[in-house]
Design a protein around this motif. Structure first.
Motif, mmCIF file in Angstrom:
data_model
loop_
_atom_site.group_PDB
_atom_site.id
_atom_site.type_symbol
_atom_site.label_atom_id
_atom_site.label_comp_id
_atom_site.label_asym_id
_atom_site.label_seq_id
_atom_site.Cartn_x
_atom_site.Cartn_y
_atom_site.Cartn_z
ATOM 1 N N ARG A 135 38.428 1.601 -11.991
ATOM 2 C CA ARG A 135 39.309 0.836 -12.865
ATOM 3 C C ARG A 135 40.734 1.061 -12.376
ATOM 4 O O ARG A 135 41.387 2.025 -12.755
ATOM 5 C CB ARG A 135 39.177 1.322 -14.304
ATOM 6 C CG ARG A 135 37.748 1.443 -14.761
ATOM 7 C CD ARG A 135 37.325 0.146 -15.415
ATOM 8 N NE ARG A 135 35.926 0.199 -15.776
ATOM 9 C CZ ARG A 135 35.496 0.374 -17.011
ATOM 10 N NH1 ARG A 135 36.325 0.549 -17.992
ATOM 11 N NH2 ARG A 135 34.205 0.372 -17.262
ATOM 12 N N LYS B 160 45.306 -1.615 -20.595
ATOM 13 C CA LYS B 160 44.105 -1.073 -19.962
ATOM 14 C C LYS B 160 44.036 0.440 -20.166
ATOM 15 O O LYS B 160 42.987 1.002 -20.435
ATOM 16 C CB LYS B 160 44.112 -1.394 -18.460
ATOM 17 C CG LYS B 160 43.750 -2.830 -18.158
ATOM 18 C CD LYS B 160 42.260 -2.968 -17.924
ATOM 19 C CE LYS B 160 41.735 -4.365 -18.173
ATOM 20 N NZ LYS B 160 42.180 -5.367 -17.225
ATOM 21 N N ASN C 182 42.993 1.114 -23.686
ATOM 22 C CA ASN C 182 41.566 0.854 -23.874
ATOM 23 C C ASN C 182 40.724 1.969 -23.284
ATOM 24 O O ASN C 182 39.739 2.394 -23.864
ATOM 25 C CB ASN C 182 41.168 -0.478 -23.236
ATOM 26 C CG ASN C 182 41.752 -1.656 -23.985
ATOM 27 O OD1 ASN C 182 42.120 -1.516 -25.144
ATOM 28 N ND2 ASN C 182 41.868 -2.785 -23.334
ATOM 29 N N ARG C 183 41.151 2.434 -22.101
ATOM 30 C CA ARG C 183 40.390 3.508 -21.443
ATOM 31 C C ARG C 183 40.442 4.785 -22.260
ATOM 32 O O ARG C 183 39.483 5.528 -22.344
ATOM 33 C CB ARG C 183 40.924 3.755 -20.037
ATOM 34 C CG ARG C 183 40.526 2.668 -19.077
ATOM 35 C CD ARG C 183 40.255 3.224 -17.720
ATOM 36 N NE ARG C 183 39.136 4.130 -17.710
ATOM 37 C CZ ARG C 183 38.866 4.961 -16.718
ATOM 38 N NH1 ARG C 183 39.634 5.013 -15.692
ATOM 39 N NH2 ARG C 183 37.819 5.741 -16.777
ATOM 40 N N GLU D 283 38.198 4.228 -25.322
ATOM 41 C CA GLU D 283 36.775 4.022 -25.047
ATOM 42 C C GLU D 283 36.001 5.337 -25.101
ATOM 43 O O GLU D 283 36.508 6.387 -24.709
ATOM 44 C CB GLU D 283 36.620 3.372 -23.660
ATOM 45 C CG GLU D 283 35.194 2.985 -23.356
ATOM 46 C CD GLU D 283 35.055 2.260 -22.020
ATOM 47 O OE1 GLU D 283 36.001 1.556 -21.616
ATOM 48 O OE2 GLU D 283 34.010 2.437 -21.386
ATOM 49 N N GLU E 239 25.487 -2.122 -21.328
ATOM 50 C CA GLU E 239 26.552 -1.131 -21.577
ATOM 51 C C GLU E 239 25.999 0.232 -21.976
ATOM 52 O O GLU E 239 26.748 1.182 -22.135
ATOM 53 C CB GLU E 239 27.537 -1.639 -22.633
ATOM 54 C CG GLU E 239 26.940 -2.063 -23.959
ATOM 55 C CD GLU E 239 26.597 -3.557 -23.979
ATOM 56 O OE1 GLU E 239 25.919 -4.001 -23.049
ATOM 57 O OE2 GLU E 239 27.000 -4.244 -24.930
ATOM 58 N N ASP F 83 36.052 -4.614 -21.079
ATOM 59 C CA ASP F 83 37.030 -3.510 -21.162
ATOM 60 C C ASP F 83 38.311 -3.942 -21.877
ATOM 61 O O ASP F 83 39.377 -3.984 -21.281
ATOM 62 C CB ASP F 83 37.342 -2.948 -19.763
ATOM 63 C CG ASP F 83 37.878 -4.010 -18.815
ATOM 64 O OD1 ASP F 83 37.850 -5.205 -19.178
ATOM 65 O OD2 ASP F 83 38.322 -3.644 -17.708
ATOM 66 N N ALA G 247 36.150 -1.379 -26.465
ATOM 67 C CA ALA G 247 36.368 0.061 -26.643
ATOM 68 C C ALA G 247 35.943 0.485 -28.050
ATOM 69 O O ALA G 247 35.305 1.529 -28.247
ATOM 70 C CB ALA G 247 37.839 0.393 -26.409
ATOM 71 N N ARG H 247 29.451 1.969 -23.121
ATOM 72 C CA ARG H 247 30.614 1.842 -22.258
ATOM 73 C C ARG H 247 31.070 0.378 -22.244
ATOM 74 O O ARG H 247 30.533 -0.429 -23.004
ATOM 75 C CB ARG H 247 30.268 2.292 -20.838
ATOM 76 C CG ARG H 247 29.076 1.539 -20.256
ATOM 77 C CD ARG H 247 28.878 1.779 -18.802
ATOM 78 N NE ARG H 247 29.987 1.220 -18.045
ATOM 79 C CZ ARG H 247 30.217 1.422 -16.766
ATOM 80 N NH1 ARG H 247 29.374 2.174 -16.080
ATOM 81 N NH2 ARG H 247 31.214 0.880 -16.143
ATOM 82 N N THR H 248 32.033 0.052 -21.404
ATOM 83 C CA THR H 248 32.463 -1.343 -21.287
ATOM 84 C C THR H 248 32.496 -1.706 -19.797
ATOM 85 O O THR H 248 32.434 -0.820 -18.943
ATOM 86 C CB THR H 248 33.877 -1.550 -21.875
ATOM 87 O OG1 THR H 248 34.815 -0.836 -21.066
ATOM 88 C CG2 THR H 248 33.968 -1.078 -23.317
ATOM 89 N N TYR H 249 32.615 -2.994 -19.516
ATOM 90 C CA TYR H 249 32.684 -3.436 -18.119
ATOM 91 C C TYR H 249 33.905 -4.298 -17.865
ATOM 92 O O TYR H 249 34.307 -5.081 -18.724
ATOM 93 C CB TYR H 249 31.434 -4.246 -17.750
ATOM 94 C CG TYR H 249 30.200 -3.396 -17.683
ATOM 95 C CD1 TYR H 249 30.050 -2.448 -16.678
ATOM 96 C CD2 TYR H 249 29.211 -3.505 -18.643
ATOM 97 C CE1 TYR H 249 28.927 -1.644 -16.618
ATOM 98 C CE2 TYR H 249 28.081 -2.698 -18.594
ATOM 99 C CZ TYR H 249 27.953 -1.772 -17.576
ATOM 100 O OH TYR H 249 26.853 -0.973 -17.518
ATOM 101 N N ASN H 250 34.391 -4.167 -16.649
ATOM 102 C CA ASN H 250 35.441 -5.061 -16.184
ATOM 103 C C ASN H 250 34.747 -6.326 -15.653
ATOM 104 O O ASN H 250 33.821 -6.239 -14.836
ATOM 105 C CB ASN H 250 36.239 -4.355 -15.076
ATOM 106 C CG ASN H 250 37.271 -5.262 -14.496
ATOM 107 O OD1 ASN H 250 37.011 -6.001 -13.555
ATOM 108 N ND2 ASN H 250 38.455 -5.226 -15.074
#
Ligand code: SAM
Length: 248
Positions: free
Chosen positions: A16, A23, A26-27, A30, A161, A190, A195, A204-207
């Motif tokens: 990422r 971002k 969010n990270r 998350e 996810e 993401d 999150a 989790r999340t994805y880009n």
């Protein structure tokens, strides 16, 4: 070495790189559990979450978040068209949210196979759907008990996810899909909504770009990005929603 011969290193789908404040926020927000536990321990945690009391609220949450009604519309309006598919696989079927739509909108002679990691969720789905059409199996997306190339249509709603490494699940799906087979993939993105979801459901999340690139590497092309509503497109609240086709 001539410049033309220097190959660009493929981007790691988990890197990422973007450092925009949004971002980073969010990270930080998350859920990081997926990165802290071993694959096996994490899978046991996911199974416990869905086998337990939280799993019994899944259907109510899907109704409240409009996932059920908007998913129904997606299939009813043929934005994702299941007509003509004869062997359908529903991944991580949960309380049978998508399986219910498949029973309604797939051809009457289509076979529908649903699987979930959680035996508790499989029991709930069978009890809720009360239909003899779908066949239910307890199985792990990372190790599918199906032969190569048998499904011409796959639905995978908010399951990917729950895998630490998406490659494991996507390569299994690519394996069991027939060439030209289509998949409806829904997964958390993401952003803030993703999150938040990752906190509630320990995922989790994805880009979007990185996930698309990984799919391409595995022979799965994104045919079209789908949006539940214009609001979804603006706020991305429903996460990634895409029709994928397996290369012939
Ligand atoms: C959020 S629910 C989604 C249910 C349904 N597909 C939908 O679209 O609403 C996630 C489901 O995926 C299942 N699941 C999580 N990890 C899995 C895995 N590795 N293999 C199979 N199912 C899994 C969970 O047990 C849970 O029932």
């Amino acid at each position: 070495m001539p410049l033309a011969l220097i190959k660009k290193k493929p981007k790691n789908p988990d890197s990422r790189k973007s450092k925009s404040p949004k971002k980073v926020f969010n990270r930080l927000f998350e859920n990081r559990l997926i990165h802290r536990l071993s694959h096996k321990d994490y899978r046991d945690t996911v199974r416990k979450v869905y086998d337990g009391p939280q799993g019994s609220f899944l259907m109510a949450c899907s109704l409240l978040s409009l996932h059920v009604s908007l998913g129904d519309r997606l299939l009813r309006s043929r934005k994702f068209d299941v007509r003509g598919a004869k062997r359908i696989l529903d991944v991580g079927s949960g309380a049978g949210q998508i399986a219910g739509h498949l029973v309604r909108y797939a051809d009457s002679d289509a076979s529908i196979t649903c699987f979930d990691l959680s035996p508790g969720m499989v029991r709930r789905a069978i009890g809720r759907l009360k239909s003899h059409v779908p066949r239910f199996v307890v199985a792990d997306l990372a190790h599918l008990p199906f032969a190569d190339g048998v499904f011409d249509c796959v639905t995978c709603g908010y399951v990917l996810e729950h895998l630490p490494d998406p490659r494991q699940g996507l390569s299994e799906l690519a394996r069991v899909m027939a060439p030209g087979g289509r998949m409806l993939l829904l997964t958390t993105e993401d952003n803030f909504g993703g999150a938040w979801t990752s906190r509630i459901w320990r995922c989790r999340t994805y880009n979007r770009k990185e996930l698309r690139q990984l799919c391409e590497e595995l022979g799965l092309s994104w045919r079209k990005e789908l949006w539940f509503t214009p609001m979804h497109k603006v706020f991305r609240a429903g996460g990634i929603c895409v029709e994928i086709v397996k290369h012939r």
